[in-house]
Enzyme design. Structure first.
Site, PDB file in Angstrom:
ATOM      1  N   GLU A 115       1.587 100.164  53.312  1.00  0.00           N
ATOM      2  CA  GLU A 115       0.147 100.460  52.796  1.00  0.00           C
ATOM      3  C   GLU A 115      -0.756 101.086  53.904  1.00  0.00           C
ATOM      4  OE1 GLU A 115      -0.566  96.368  50.062  1.00  0.00           O
ATOM      5  OE2 GLU A 115      -0.567  96.137  52.047  1.00  0.00           O
ATOM      6  N   GLU A 135       6.932  92.111  49.468  1.00  0.00           N
ATOM      7  CA  GLU A 135       5.775  90.971  49.473  1.00  0.00           C
ATOM      8  C   GLU A 135       6.097  89.652  48.430  1.00  0.00           C
ATOM      9  OE1 GLU A 135       3.119  93.896  51.355  1.00  0.00           O
ATOM     10  OE2 GLU A 135       4.983  93.700  50.332  1.00  0.00           O
TER      11      GLU A 135
END
Length: 264
Positions: A115, A135
């Site tokens: 990210e 995640e």
């Protein structure tokens, strides 16, 4: 060439280029304190009129960044804690950052590390760079990636990465347009600096307008965005249209010479 002392976040300034290096062994994971440090660094970059372009890279060969520091989280760093002025990693939510940022990705860009790269405008990667959003295995949401990825690559590929947490290599990332260039590891920084110097020589007021318009247009229809540009309702566009640089490009063309950008 000024070097600050070796630190978790160190900077090197060369002309209008600021190189930001994250060095947090073993995996360049980011805890709350590191995120706040990165935010202050990029805020300084944003607010310094002499600085034109930033390069974000990390130390070590194995990890670009493992993202959110799960050990720090286990020890009490709250996932919704204070990440600092620019949100996670200092870039993700830094308001008004109207200058180009280049990511140099070497090694694994995992979760928040992926990210972080997505927060930059251009991504150059070494051949051994890999990307993943694991995640789901930690039982949490890759928040920024879930917002950004379906807009930047085909929806089904983005969902594949988000739902399975699988690895994507540099060649596949280039195939989907997620990275601009893939280079041998030993050539990566040389090419990144070449690109940074090219952007440093470009018109900063135009770059600012490009970044603001692209960012704001995400929430607007095409016609609304165009109307706001022509009515000079974007601050950066208004500045550009009333600037010396705005005339300089036309003059240089008419006089058959290279433009000299002053950023005003």
């Amino acid at each position: 060439m000024a070097h600050s002392k070796p630190d978790v976040v160190s900077t090197q300034r060369e002309g209008g280029v600021l190189s930001v290096i994250l060095d947090r062994p073993k995996a360049n994971a980011i805890d709350l304190a590191t995120s706040r440090m990165m935010g202050e660094t990029f805020k300084t970059f944003r607010d310094d009129p002499e600085l034109r372009v930033a390069i974000l890279s990390t130390a070590g060969d194995r990890f670009f960044s493992a993202g959110w520091d799960l050990k720090a989280a286990a020890a009490g760093d709250a996932v919704d804690g204070d990440y600092g002025v620019g949100g996670f990693g200092g870039l993700q939510e830094l308001r008004g950052l109207n200058k180009p940022v280049i990511a140099a990705v070497n090694g694994m860009a995992v979760g928040g590390g992926f990210e972080l790269a997505l927060s930059c405008d251009l991504i150059l990667a070494s051949e051994d760079a890999t990307f993943a959003l694991p995640e789901i295995r930690a039982g949490t949401l890759a928040d920024a990636a879930t917002v950004k990825l379906p807009k930047r690559m085909p929806y089904h590929v983005a969902m594949d990465l988000l739902l399975t947490g699988r690895w994507m290599d540099a060649a596949e990332a280039k195939h989907w347009g997620l990275v601009n260039e893939v280079l041998p590891k030993e050539k990566l920084m040389e090419r990144v600096w070449e690109l940074a110097r090219l952007l440093e020589s470009g018109p900063p007021l135009v770059f600012a307008a490009i970044k603001e318009v692209a960012r704001e247009a995400e929430a607007l229809s095409f016609q609304d965005a165009m109307n706001r540009i022509t009515k000079r309702q974007f601050a950066t566009v208004d500045t550009l249209y009333g600037s010396e640089d705005g005339l300089e490009g036309f003059r240089a063309f008419a006089e058959k010479r290279d433009p000299v950008w002053k950023g005003r």
